[in-house]
Design an enzyme around this catalytic site. Structure first.
Site, PDB file in Angstrom:
ATOM      1  N   TRP A  38      32.130  32.991  40.992  1.00  0.00           N
ATOM      2  CA  TRP A  38      32.132  31.827  41.865  1.00  0.00           C
ATOM      3  C   TRP A  38      31.316  30.697  41.268  1.00  0.00           C
ATOM      4  CZ3 TRP A  38      35.414  33.063  45.621  1.00  0.00           C
ATOM      5  CH2 TRP A  38      35.412  34.361  46.157  1.00  0.00           C
ATOM      6  N   HIS A  86      28.464  31.418  45.551  1.00  0.00           N
ATOM      7  CA  HIS A  86      27.263  32.255  45.415  1.00  0.00           C
ATOM      8  C   HIS A  86      26.233  31.953  46.500  1.00  0.00           C
ATOM      9  CE1 HIS A  86      28.097  34.635  41.924  1.00  0.00           C
ATOM     10  NE2 HIS A  86      28.550  33.582  41.273  1.00  0.00           N
ATOM     11  N   ASP A  94      23.829  32.593  36.596  1.00  0.00           N
ATOM     12  CA  ASP A  94      24.721  31.683  35.866  1.00  0.00           C
ATOM     13  C   ASP A  94      23.929  30.682  35.021  1.00  0.00           C
ATOM     14  OD1 ASP A  94      27.300  32.536  36.417  1.00  0.00           O
ATOM     15  OD2 ASP A  94      27.409  31.432  38.311  1.00  0.00           O
ATOM     16  N   ARG A 113      22.971  32.470  31.592  1.00  0.00           N
ATOM     17  CA  ARG A 113      23.912  33.204  30.746  1.00  0.00           C
ATOM     18  C   ARG A 113      24.272  32.503  29.450  1.00  0.00           C
ATOM     19  NH1 ARG A 113      29.175  31.495  33.220  1.00  0.00           N
ATOM     20  NH2 ARG A 113      30.251  32.922  31.820  1.00  0.00           N
ATOM     21  N   HIS A 143      29.248  39.465  34.420  1.00  0.00           N
ATOM     22  CA  HIS A 143      29.770  38.756  35.596  1.00  0.00           C
ATOM     23  C   HIS A 143      31.174  39.196  36.008  1.00  0.00           C
ATOM     24  CE1 HIS A 143      26.561  35.533  35.472  1.00  0.00           C
ATOM     25  NE2 HIS A 143      26.431  36.110  34.301  1.00  0.00           N
ATOM     26  N   HIS A 175      23.580  38.062  42.681  1.00  0.00           N
ATOM     27  CA  HIS A 175      24.652  37.325  41.993  1.00  0.00           C
ATOM     28  C   HIS A 175      25.888  38.196  41.723  1.00  0.00           C
ATOM     29  CE1 HIS A 175      26.175  33.993  39.512  1.00  0.00           C
ATOM     30  NE2 HIS A 175      26.720  34.951  38.775  1.00  0.00           N
ATOM     31  N   ASP A 227      30.016  37.884  42.431  1.00  0.00           N
ATOM     32  CA  ASP A 227      31.087  37.786  41.431  1.00  0.00           C
ATOM     33  C   ASP A 227      32.125  38.904  41.564  1.00  0.00           C
ATOM     34  OD1 ASP A 227      30.540  35.419  40.147  1.00  0.00           O
ATOM     35  OD2 ASP A 227      29.327  36.319  38.558  1.00  0.00           O
ATOM     36  N   HIS A 282      37.505  37.676  38.595  1.00  0.00           N
ATOM     37  CA  HIS A 282      36.422  38.374  37.890  1.00  0.00           C
ATOM     38  C   HIS A 282      36.750  39.864  37.759  1.00  0.00           C
ATOM     39  CE1 HIS A 282      32.951  35.394  37.534  1.00  0.00           C
ATOM     40  NE2 HIS A 282      33.985  34.693  37.976  1.00  0.00           N
ATOM     41  N   HIS A 306      40.918  29.827  36.449  1.00  0.00           N
ATOM     42  CA  HIS A 306      39.663  30.466  36.858  1.00  0.00           C
ATOM     43  C   HIS A 306      38.824  29.506  37.711  1.00  0.00           C
ATOM     44  CE1 HIS A 306      36.602  33.633  36.493  1.00  0.00           C
ATOM     45  NE2 HIS A 306      35.770  32.619  36.663  1.00  0.00           N
ATOM     46  N   ASP A 324      37.281  29.935  41.328  1.00  0.00           N
ATOM     47  CA  ASP A 324      35.824  29.919  41.485  1.00  0.00           C
ATOM     48  C   ASP A 324      35.389  28.870  42.500  1.00  0.00           C
ATOM     49  OD1 ASP A 324      34.682  31.899  39.930  1.00  0.00           O
ATOM     50  OD2 ASP A 324      34.173  30.597  38.249  1.00  0.00           O
TER      51      ASP A 324
END
Ligand code: DCM
Ligand code: DCM
Ligand code: DCM
Ligand code: ZN
Ligand code: ZN
Length: 271
Positions: free
Chosen positions: A1, A6, A45, A48, A60, A116, A120, A126, A149, A153
């Site tokens: 997301w 999130h 996020d 990462r 994720h 988190h 996801d 995902h 995506h 998201d």
């Protein structure tokens, strides 16, 4: 997301955790504010793409090598990458979050990852390999080019809320209040117990896999109902959106409700 998803799942979870869980997490996360969970929900996020956080980049998602729309399934041995995936990450950080030999900052970091990754795990793309979870598929959204995506998201839920501008935080809080009502006494009230049927704190990997499989099924039904090729270049903000949005709202509600139950187990075990 994206941020909206999130933060909303974390706000929903904060409305359902036990009082002891809330007190423990507030202390661990160093915040007495109502958004003590929401404000850490996107942290994973933010790290990462950093040098030290690179090892978490595959945590994720899980790349289900299935063939939508005929066949949707998740096979742990086949689909979880060598370096890990959302299934192993959730299990791992759950374990770290209850490890008394770890210092508080490590347990705090583990809790932030748990918050988190439960989120996801509830985003259909995902839980799908096709075109790296849809990142390689170009589609249209209000006539503009986006990757699939990103649509899943962020775009679908942002349109669902009628969200304007770049400030997801207040929207998330408002949405979470609405979802909390729907779970307590609205359209989700009758099914919320079923949402926890697969929750087994003694087996985090199986629990995560069950949630992943449920979510992956939605790839066949809603993401690629006519297969991946059929969607390329299509405008998705019309009929496609209308079918997707209520389902996606339920995924956000489920993620938040399950997150609360999972965090209750973590805190019970630790204390
Ligand atoms: N994100 C962030 N900081 C970064 C990279 C991404 O806050 N350096 C956030 C912004 C997007 C979200 O992550 O809303 C995208 O998440 P994902 O790419 O995991 O779907
Ligand atoms: N945090 C971090 N590294 C970042 C962003 C945040 O370690 N790049 C941590 C600091 C806090 C928590 O996440 O413990 C919440 O951060 P914030 O207050 O910035 O939302
Ligand atoms: N992603 C995914 N499946 C993949 C690769 C990436 O679900 N096989 C997700 C992670 C991020 C977004 O897509 O949310 C963008 O990833 P990246 O920044 O790695 O391209
Ligand atoms: Zn994503
Ligand atoms: Zn993520």
């Amino acid at each position: 997301w994206g941020g909206l998803g999130h933060v909303t799942t974390a706000f929903v979870a904060s409305n359902f955790v036990a009082n002891t869980t809330e007190a423990y997490l507030k202390q661990l996360l160093g915040s007495q504010d109502a958004d003590y969970m929401a404000k850490v929900a996107s942290w994973a996020d933010s790290i990462r793409y950093t040098q030290w956080g690179r090892f978490t980049k595959n945590f994720h998602f899980i790349d289900a090598h299935d063939s939508p729309p005929e066949d949707c399934n998740v096979d742990f041995e086949r689909d979880c990458k060598e370096g890990g995936c959302v299934i192993t990450a959730l299990a791992n950080y759950t374990q770290q979050s209850v490890d008394p030999s770890l210092p508080a900052w490590r347990r705090a970091q583990a809790a932030k990852f748990v918050i988190h990754f439960v989120g996801d795990l509830h985003q259909p793309l995902h839980n799908e390999d096709v075109a790296r979870g849809g990142n390689g598929i170009h589609v249209l959204w209000n006539g503009r080019d986006f990757n699939l995506h990103h649509v899943w998201d962020s775009s679908i839920t942002e349109k669902w809320l009628g969200m304007r501008g770049r400030k997801p935080y207040q929207w998330a809080e408002k949405w979470s209040a609405d979802l909390t009502k729907k779970i307590n006494s609205g359209i989700y009230a009758d099914e919320k117990d079923d949402w926890l049927a697969d929750l087994d704190f003694g087996n985090p990997e199986e629990t995560a896999l069950a949630w992943s499989r449920e979510c992956n099924k939605l790839v066949c039904q809603y993401v690629f109902p006519e297969g991946p090729k059929a969607i390329a270049g299509k405008e998705l903000s019309g009929d496609y959106y209308e079918k997707a949005a209520p389902m996606l709202e339920k995924q956000v509600a489920r993620a938040g409700y399950r997150m609360a139950a999972w965090l209750d187990k973590i805190v019970d075990q630790y204390l």
